[in-house]
Design a protein around this motif. Structure first.
Motif, mmCIF file in Angstrom:
data_model
loop_
_atom_site.group_PDB
_atom_site.id
_atom_site.type_symbol
_atom_site.label_atom_id
_atom_site.label_comp_id
_atom_site.label_asym_id
_atom_site.label_seq_id
_atom_site.Cartn_x
_atom_site.Cartn_y
_atom_site.Cartn_z
ATOM 1 N N ASN A 68 0.821 -1.211 0.000
ATOM 2 C CA ASN A 68 0.000 0.000 0.000
ATOM 3 C C ASN A 68 0.856 1.261 0.000
ATOM 4 O OD1 ASN A 68 -1.973 -1.895 0.241
ATOM 5 N ND2 ASN A 68 -2.565 -1.381 2.345
ATOM 6 N N GLU A 69 1.974 1.211 0.728
ATOM 7 C CA GLU A 69 2.816 2.396 0.877
ATOM 8 C C GLU A 69 3.508 2.769 -0.436
ATOM 9 O OE1 GLU A 69 3.025 -0.344 2.718
ATOM 10 O OE2 GLU A 69 1.962 0.345 4.521
ATOM 11 N N LEU A 70 3.839 1.784 -1.227
ATOM 12 C CA LEU A 70 4.602 2.044 -2.443
ATOM 13 C C LEU A 70 3.742 2.236 -3.688
ATOM 14 C CD1 LEU A 70 7.560 -0.486 -2.030
ATOM 15 C CD2 LEU A 70 7.565 1.981 -1.587
ATOM 16 N N LEU A 71 2.470 1.828 -3.634
ATOM 17 C CA LEU A 71 1.649 1.847 -4.842
ATOM 18 C C LEU A 71 1.450 3.262 -5.379
ATOM 19 C CD1 LEU A 71 0.066 0.217 -6.864
ATOM 20 C CD2 LEU A 71 -1.937 0.357 -5.367
ATOM 21 N N GLU A 72 1.231 4.232 -4.484
ATOM 22 C CA GLU A 72 1.023 5.607 -4.945
ATOM 23 C C GLU A 72 2.259 6.122 -5.665
ATOM 24 O OE1 GLU A 72 -0.217 10.070 -3.277
ATOM 25 O OE2 GLU A 72 0.069 8.390 -1.869
ATOM 26 N N SER A 73 3.433 5.882 -5.093
ATOM 27 C CA SER A 73 4.672 6.312 -5.735
ATOM 28 C C SER A 73 4.888 5.573 -7.047
ATOM 29 C CB SER A 73 5.854 6.074 -4.793
ATOM 30 O OG SER A 73 7.075 6.311 -5.450
ATOM 31 N N GLU A 74 4.538 4.285 -7.080
ATOM 32 C CA GLU A 74 4.716 3.490 -8.296
ATOM 33 C C GLU A 74 3.877 4.043 -9.438
ATOM 34 O OE1 GLU A 74 6.535 0.165 -10.254
ATOM 35 O OE2 GLU A 74 6.905 1.102 -8.303
ATOM 36 N N LEU A 75 2.656 4.475 -9.124
ATOM 37 C CA LEU A 75 1.753 4.967 -10.173
ATOM 38 C C LEU A 75 2.013 6.424 -10.524
ATOM 39 C CD1 LEU A 75 -1.667 3.381 -9.091
ATOM 40 C CD2 LEU A 75 -0.172 2.658 -10.957
ATOM 41 N N PHE A 76 2.172 7.281 -9.507
ATOM 42 C CA PHE A 76 2.230 8.717 -9.749
ATOM 43 C C PHE A 76 3.654 9.284 -9.733
ATOM 44 C CE2 PHE A 76 -2.132 8.697 -7.549
ATOM 45 C CZ PHE A 76 -2.745 8.343 -8.740
ATOM 46 N N GLY A 77 4.605 8.515 -9.199
ATOM 47 C CA GLY A 77 5.956 9.033 -9.056
ATOM 48 C C GLY A 77 6.122 9.811 -7.756
ATOM 49 N N HIS A 133 15.608 9.335 -2.307
ATOM 50 C CA HIS A 133 16.848 10.090 -2.496
ATOM 51 C C HIS A 133 16.878 10.843 -3.817
ATOM 52 C CE1 HIS A 133 18.291 8.233 1.100
ATOM 53 N NE2 HIS A 133 18.268 7.008 0.580
ATOM 54 N N GLN A 134 15.991 10.502 -4.738
ATOM 55 C CA GLN A 134 15.976 11.213 -6.006
ATOM 56 C C GLN A 134 14.565 11.210 -6.603
ATOM 57 O OE1 GLN A 134 18.733 9.134 -8.494
ATOM 58 N NE2 GLN A 134 17.543 7.233 -8.541
ATOM 59 N N HIS A 135 14.373 12.115 -7.518
ATOM 60 C CA HIS A 135 13.082 12.226 -8.193
ATOM 61 C C HIS A 135 12.833 10.976 -9.042
ATOM 62 C CE1 HIS A 135 9.761 13.981 -10.442
ATOM 63 N NE2 HIS A 135 10.364 13.588 -11.557
ATOM 64 N N ARG A 136 11.588 10.519 -9.066
ATOM 65 C CA ARG A 136 11.263 9.327 -9.849
ATOM 66 C C ARG A 136 9.910 9.512 -10.530
ATOM 67 N NH1 ARG A 136 10.022 3.170 -7.674
ATOM 68 N NH2 ARG A 136 9.506 2.311 -9.716
ATOM 69 N N GLU A 137 9.874 9.208 -11.819
ATOM 70 C CA GLU A 137 8.618 9.251 -12.562
ATOM 71 C C GLU A 137 7.793 8.000 -12.262
ATOM 72 O OE1 GLU A 137 7.854 11.834 -14.024
ATOM 73 O OE2 GLU A 137 9.657 12.856 -14.724
ATOM 74 N N GLY A 138 6.467 8.147 -12.320
ATOM 75 C CA GLY A 138 5.581 7.018 -12.078
ATOM 76 C C GLY A 138 5.139 6.355 -13.377
#
Length: 469
Positions: free
Chosen positions: A221-230, A240-245
């Motif tokens: 659950n914690e990683l899904l938002e970052s995985e989809l939206f970046g 540590h760095q910017h990541r695109e979703g």
């Protein structure tokens, strides 16, 4: 259940092959004996006493197999006739018999494509077996060709194969909706090919971007938002760095959300906003970013039931449910079984570097009678295992059959656990949890494998095992 239409048969007593044979034999007694044994194997058989008569018959009729005796005094006559046929582009299968022991003669015959070469004296059973083997091979080639012709219309749909009415209707809908930007919901049991359907829609959509797939039940659950939206740098610990979703990578393309029913409620709210406003907000960002991404979602359970139990947002369900495609389970499209089995045999044999799997009538009958809880994915796994072993294992279905509960949960419990307890004394929730634990032990603690056999996601298995823990 009626037997399958697949029919290279194993014995002459069952049914003749629908082929024609030309027998060229000078000696009358041997000719009559061969005719007696070969006639039951085919639909039509003609005999000739020499090459001249054989050529006249060949010009008059079509033959699938020619059995030729090379004359002892002039063996070159038969070889030269075969050479003449090959020069004309006639590739009829040929079996030679001869009393001549010349190795050079045999090599000439084989170089010209003779399928067998027997030196007298030979047993009649040898000739019969060679003829049966060749006719069975030709029968399989014919059926493969017909199946490919029947299914060639579906090969363009990114691997969706089938000639059943349900698959034809599914493919018709895919072609109609693919060019539209509409959100699609795909329902179907585990292993039915929901991702293939999604890929086919993307393939025919003419969208210029990529097809990106994500399993919502396989990411925390914690990683899904970052995985989809970046996310932005410093948005959370270890960022540590910017990541695109994934929405970014699916710009102008298609984002396939598999196991959408496993998405947490908080994330469902954010996905609903994205669908409504066509924007995303990376984790830690203040500004929203516009996206042009088509959403295709898939689930192995009915979302409307999850809505009723409060596990899935009703407004998101109706936003996704603009059009729902249902992929039928394999047991409801058994007409496609032979085509799929042959397709997997052909493609996997090439990948594995092994010979294709010859499936007999009995093999196909066994496949037809199985209930296929793992659907097309299970069929593919069984074909791969069979290719590695060189045959369809007799016990390849036993494990899956033993772990599938019957309609009576009490009977299933006694069958699965083999315990002498009264099932009605155990609450249903405990029985389910015991069954899941037993399955996990069968898989040596491998939760992913246990979930696959149970037909549920890894996340669902974890949740059920945690109940009342």
């Amino acid at each position: 259940m009626s037997p399958p239409s697949f029919s290279p048969l194993e014995t002459a007593e069952q049914k003749a092959y629908p082929f024609a044979i030309l027998l060229v034999q000078q000696e009358a007694e041997t000719r009559h004996l061969l005719q007696h044994h070969l006639n039951p194997l085919c639909a039509f058989l003609e005999t000739a006493i020499n090459i001249q008569v054989a050529e006249a018959l060949r010009k008059r009729y079509h033959f699938d197999l020619i059995v030729i005796e090379l004359e002892e005094k002039s063996p070159d006559t038969g070889i030269n006739w075969l050479h003449h046929l090959r020069e004309q582009g006639i590739n009829t299968a040929v079996i030679f018999t001869t009393a001549n022991t010349s190795v050079e003669l045999a090599l000439r015959a084989l170089r010209l494509g003779a399928v067998d070469f027997f030196i007298q004296p030979f047993g009649m059973a040898q000739i019969v077996a060679a003829v049966q083997r060749n006719l069975q091979h030709q029968s399989m080639q014919r059926e493969n060709y017909l199946l490919r012709r029947q299914a060639e219309d579906f090969y363009r749909l990114e691997g969706i194969l089938g000639q059943s009415e349900k698959i034809k209707q599914l493919c018709q809908v895919i072609r109609r909706i693919a060019p539209t930007p509409s959100t699609i919901l795909i329902e179907g049991e585990t292993g039915t090919g929901k991702e293939l359907v999604a890929r086919a829609i993307h393939q025919l959509s003419q969208r210029t971007g990529a097809f990106v797939a994500v399993n919502c039940g396989a990411i925390s659950n914690e990683l899904l938002e970052s995985e989809l939206f970046g996310h932005l740098r410093g948005a959370f610990t270890n960022a540590h760095q910017h990541r695109e979703g994934l929405f970014h990578y699916a710009q102008q393309g298609t984002l396939f959300l598999d196991e959408i029913g496993e998405m947490p409620l908080a994330m469902q709210t954010k996905l609903l906003r994205t669908l409504e406003h066509k924007t995303i907000r990376p984790v830690g960002a203040d500004q929203e970013i516009p996206v042009n991404t088509r959403i295709i979602a898939a689930t192995n359970r009915r979302l409307i039931e999850a809505v009723k139990t409060g596990q899935f947002r009703e407004d998101l369900f109706y936003r996704l449910n603009i059009l729902t495609l249902t992929v039928p389970p394999l047991r409801e499209r058994l007409e496609d079984l032979a085509l799929l089995a042959r397709y997997f045999s052909e493609t996997l044999a090439s990948q594995l570097g092994v010979a294709q799997l010859p499936l007999s009538y009995q093999d196909m009958a066994k496949l037809q009678q199985y209930h296929w809880p793992g659907n097309v994915r299970e069929l593919k796994n069984i074909i791969e295992r069979s290719l590695l072993l060189g045959k369809l294992p007799d016990d390849c279905f036993l494990e899956s059959q033993s772990i599938t509960p019957s309609p009576s949960i009490v009977t299933a419990a006694k069958t699965v656990f083999n315990d002498e307890y009264q099932a009605h004394e155990m609450p249903l929730s405990e029985l389910e949890k015991s069954y899941l634990t037993w399955m996990l032990s069968r898989c040596q603690g491998n939760k992913s494998e246990a979930a696959r056999r149970l037909g549920i996601s890894r996340k669902t298995l974890d949740r059920k095992l945690q109940v009342d823990k």
